[in-house]
Every structure is written in C-alpha cells, then in structure tokens.
Design an enzyme around this catalytic site. Structure first.
Site, PDB file in Angstrom:
ATOM      1  N   VAL A  58       1.303   2.307  -4.755  1.00  0.00           N
ATOM      2  CA  VAL A  58       2.348   3.320  -4.932  1.00  0.00           C
ATOM      3  C   VAL A  58       1.774   4.632  -5.457  1.00  0.00           C
ATOM      4  O   VAL A  58       2.362   5.699  -5.271  1.00  0.00           O
ATOM      5  CB  VAL A  58       3.445   2.779  -5.878  1.00  0.00           C
ATOM      6  CG1 VAL A  58       2.893   2.580  -7.297  1.00  0.00           C
ATOM      7  CG2 VAL A  58       4.673   3.672  -5.902  1.00  0.00           C
ATOM      8  N   LYS A  59       0.612   4.573  -6.102  1.00  0.00           N
ATOM      9  CA  LYS A  59       0.027   5.779  -6.697  1.00  0.00           C
ATOM     10  C   LYS A  59      -0.513   6.763  -5.663  1.00  0.00           C
ATOM     11  O   LYS A  59      -0.853   7.898  -5.996  1.00  0.00           O
ATOM     12  CB  LYS A  59      -1.073   5.392  -7.682  1.00  0.00           C
ATOM     13  CG  LYS A  59      -0.566   4.625  -8.888  1.00  0.00           C
ATOM     14  CD  LYS A  59       0.412   5.438  -9.720  1.00  0.00           C
ATOM     15  CE  LYS A  59       0.790   4.709 -11.001  1.00  0.00           C
ATOM     16  NZ  LYS A  59       1.698   5.507 -11.843  1.00  0.00           N
TER      17      LYS A  59
END
Length: 352
Positions: A58-59
């Site tokens: 997700v980063k």
C-alpha cells in the site's frame, strides 16, 4: 473442457487497461472477498489487495503521492537531479525508491536494523542508499525519522535539490489515499459499505480513505485497528496516548506520538479496536492455508479487526479492510518457527 469454461467466475478481460509506467500502475487494486471471515460473521468482509501494487505494498501510494506533490511544489523537477530522503520501517522506502527510480531521482532510506531481512534486502536490490540505525525512541536524535530529517537538512545545506518525504507529517500522504484508495473502495462496493477498518502507521491510509468514504456517506463507520504496544487505541478511546504490551508487527502502531496525518484526520475516525499478535497470526495462517492469500503482519491486524467490527455490527453488513502487503516480506519472522517460539507465539501448523 473449453478455455472459456476454465476462466474464474466473473472474469472479464480488460483490454483497454494499459498502465503508463510505474506511476500508472499504482492503484486500482481489487477487493477480495475473505470467504472464511465472511462466513464466520454473516457479513461481507472484503480485503483491498494492496499487495498487488507494483512495488508490493500500500505504501506505493504514499510514495507516489509524496513525490508528485513535491514536483507540483517545484521541490523536485522531473529530468533534473534530485534526492528523496526518508526514515521508514521499509515499505514506504520501497515505494519511494521505485517512484524515484522511475522519475530519475536518488533515494536515501533510513531504516531500523531490526526490520525484516527481506525488506532490507529488497531495498538494497532496487538501488536505495540504505542507512541502518539502531531502534530508538522518537525523542532520541538517533531515531530513524530524526536521522532521515537531519540527512536531508545537511544535503540541502550543501545546495542539493532534496526533499525529506516525512511520511508521518506530510499531508500529501493522506491526500493521495483520499483521491485514490477511498474512491476505489466506494466504486468497487457500489456504495454498499458499512464500515472500514485499518491500522495506523502514518495514518495516511486510514485518514484518506475515511474522508473519502465519509464524504459519500457520513454513516460509514471508520475504525482504527491497533496492535499491542501502540498508544493509538488509547488515544482514540480516551484522548491520551498510552501504550501497553508489545507486538512483532512492523510499520504500524505508535507508542508515544500521534502522526500528523492521523491527528489531522481524527474527526473522521469513529472508534478503535486492539488486536494482539496471536489473533493476527491466526488470520495470517488461516488465509494462507485455506484461501491461498498471503499477507503480512499489519494485514493480519486489519483482518482480525474487520472480524471484530463485523461481530459488533451483526450479520448483513459490509466491512472493508486493507491487505497492506504480502507475507513473503516477513518470511524470516512470521513464518520462522524459531523466531516465533522465542516470542511465545503460535507457529504455522505446516511448519511447526
């Protein structure tokens, strides 16, 4: 059996989808119905498959959002030398480094040496200038965040074009999730979402998604998922940061200070649940063994929290959570019986 009959149920090829480089490939991850969690609660529990991002977590969204914001502000200029500096538990450093590579910048990533070997090896592999430091409290000048800020300031003093990504306080982090992740979830559920739960590292995902969903329907319940050893559960419940216990999870939970992204989005968060390591590990191993879905520690916290929220709300509701990254980044810890036994934690039954 013919080829069309072999296609998964509901499969529709999307021939029009051609991504424009790394940046174009970030986002639009699928929602996966978590069958066993859904059947156990009578709710629809859906996980957003952020482990399918091009950089694996997700980063990637935070990394892209922060760098695009820096370019819009003129702090970085595509095609000209620039340096991105950040202190991270690993995944944001990976996302930032890959975006920086794609746009012609260098990256200096400061990480505590206690993070998983797999993430550290990956950062080296993709060309980050990796700086390992001892784990220290945030108030210590040697803390990885403070070290990264100092490096950026020193480079700026030398006249280099540099940004300190500052994922915890940089509101471009949450803004990118508000512009992408939240609307994707709303569209994918056709607006039929009753609750969203997510852990907090920087607060960017939780805050950004919460704002996007609340803008569509203020009744959507937003719940912070917190590991033991973090004070964010206490902060949501009482207004006081008070940490108890400990956790082996990486990249989530804050023991002493509220990240700027989370503090800025406090009004959009309705509640918090606390999840211990054995409960999170149970979900990690169950999903892998019975549904073929490999997730990391923070995603295990998220799924366990989604189940807890589903049981609070009762059958018939739809709860969405974030599957932050994959289990392969934690093989030396979450799937290492020796490490787990040392911590007094359950081991994967097929490895025990």
């Amino acid at each position: 059996m013919s080829a069309p009959e072999l296609a998964p149920k509901g499969f529709v090829p999307n021939a029009a989808q051609v991504a424009d480089g790394f940046a174009g490939a970030v986002g639009n991850t699928p929602l996966i119905r978590l069958r066993r969690a859904s059947e156990a609660t009578g709710c629809e529990i859906l996980g957003k498959a952020e482990f399918m991002q091009p950089g694996g977590s997700v980063k990637d969204r935070a990394g892209l959002g922060i760098i695009l914001d820096a370019e819009q502000r003129g702090q970085l200029i595509p095609g000209e030398p620039g340096i991105v500096v950040e202190g991270t538990a690993g995944n944001t450093g990976i996302g930032l480094t890959l975006v920086a590579n794609a746009r012609g910048y260098q990256s200096i990533i400061v990480v505590p040496h206690t993070q998983s070997r797999e993430k550290l090896d990956f950062l080296r592999m993709i060309g980050a200038d990796l700086r390992l430091v001892d784990p220290k409290p945030l108030r210590d000048p040697g803390h990885y965040v403070n070290t990264s800020r100092r490096i950026a300031e020193e480079l700026a003093a030398e006249g280099k074009r540099v940004i300190w990504a500052n994922q915890f306080g940089n509101l471009a982090n949450a803004a990118f999730h508000e512009a992408t992740t939240g609307p994707e979830i709303w569209t994918q559920t056709a607006g039929r979402i009753d609750a969203f739960t997510c852990a907090c590292g920087t607060g960017g995902t939780l805050t950004g998604v919460a704002r996007a969903l609340k803008a569509k329907n203020p009744k959507v319940r937003v719940v912070l998922a917190d590991p033991m050893g973090s004070g964010m559960y206490s902060w949501i419940k009482t207004g006081e940061v008070k940490a108890e216990g400990n956790s082996i999870t990486e990249g989530i939970g804050q023991a002493s200070a509220v990240p700027g992204n989370l503090e800025h989005g406090r009004a959009a968060i309705d509640d918090a649940v606390q999840v211990d390591d054995p409960t999170a590990l149970e979900q990690i191993y169950d999903l892998l063994l019975h549904e073929g879905i490999s997730i990391g520690g923070s995603a295990g916290i998220n799924v366990a929290a989604a189940i807890a929220v589903a049981r609070q709300m009762g059958p018939g509701h739809t709860i969405v959570t974030i599957l932050c990254d994959g289990g392969a980044r934690y093989q030396s810890k979450l799937f290492n019986p020796e490490f787990l036994r040392e911590k007094g934690l359950p081991t994967p039954p097929w490895l025990a």
